[in-house]
Write an enzyme that holds these catalytic residues in place. Structure first.
Site, mmCIF file in Angstrom:
data_model
loop_
_atom_site.group_PDB
_atom_site.id
_atom_site.type_symbol
_atom_site.label_atom_id
_atom_site.label_comp_id
_atom_site.label_asym_id
_atom_site.label_seq_id
_atom_site.Cartn_x
_atom_site.Cartn_y
_atom_site.Cartn_z
ATOM 1 C CB CYS A 110 12.911 -18.401 -0.567
ATOM 2 S SG CYS A 110 11.471 -19.092 -1.381
ATOM 3 C CG HIS A 152 15.670 -22.572 -3.801
ATOM 4 N ND1 HIS A 152 15.998 -22.089 -2.554
ATOM 5 C CD2 HIS A 152 14.512 -21.944 -4.148
ATOM 6 C CE1 HIS A 152 15.070 -21.208 -2.176
ATOM 7 N NE2 HIS A 152 14.166 -21.110 -3.132
ATOM 8 C CD GLU A 153 13.346 -21.706 -7.937
ATOM 9 O OE1 GLU A 153 12.097 -21.758 -7.838
ATOM 10 O OE2 GLU A 153 14.026 -20.894 -7.287
#
Length: 189
Positions: A110, A152-153
């Site tokens: 990340c 994830h976003e």
């Protein structure tokens, strides 16, 4: 030669780091098409940040960035698929409408938590609803690595880091111990 910590390098490129309140808050949705201009500005800033980051760090698995990561608490994110020939995916007001029960666990990194990598279980397929700049709802299904990147976003827009998805007892590992840098995620065909 002095080694700069990856997180410090990302901070220098304008990426907010773990611990910043904006990363822990749900992002505010755009009222589209009324806020089209604001949405376009945020998307432009996301692409600009991706370009700066991409010049410093290669991403074999593709990459994504969400508005909270550049200190903008709005529901926008951009994902660049691993194949540079594929266009970037713009996510405005994204919501996961459906997810497969089939999951796999792969290492993720990340930009806001860049000193470590973590094993994260995620669905192999997700269906996502987004809003166009014109205010239309669009539904798209993503699979495997792309599903992982998009999920994830969307987590960022919900105020979650990938560590919130890791299994109990599994800890992130320092990036220097991570050995898959430069390789795409592996999937059974």
């Amino acid at each position: 030669m002095i080694q700069v910590r990856p997180s410090k390098q990302m901070r220098g490129l304008g990426v907010v780091q773990n611990g910043a309140p904006v990363l822990a808050e749900p992002a505010r949705a755009f009222d589209l098409p009324a806020e089209r201009e604001a949405a376009e500005q945020v998307i432009e800033q996301l692409f600009s940040a991706m370009e700066r980051i991409g010049q410093v760090h290669p991403f074999a698995k593709g990459m994504g960035i969400a508005a909270p990561q550049i200190a903008i608490g709005r529901a926008a994110a951009v994902v660049q698929p691993p194949d540079p020939g594929n266009p970037a995916i713009v996510l405005l007001n994204p919501r996961i409408a459906d997810r497969s029960s089939d999951e796999d666990e792969q290492y993720e990194g990340c930009l806001s938590f860049f000193d470590v990598r973590g094993l994260v279980p995620r669905p192999l397929r997700i269906t996502v609803e987004t809003t166009t700049l014109e205010g239309q709802l669009v539904t798209t299904t993503y699979e495997r690595g792309l599903a992982r990147l998009v999920h994830h976003e969307i987590d960022h827009l919900d105020g979650l880091l990938y560590t919130a998805r890791m299994r109990t007892g599994v800890a992130p590992i320092p990036v220097k111990e991570y050995r898959q840098t430069g390789r795409a995620w592996a999937y059974e065909h």
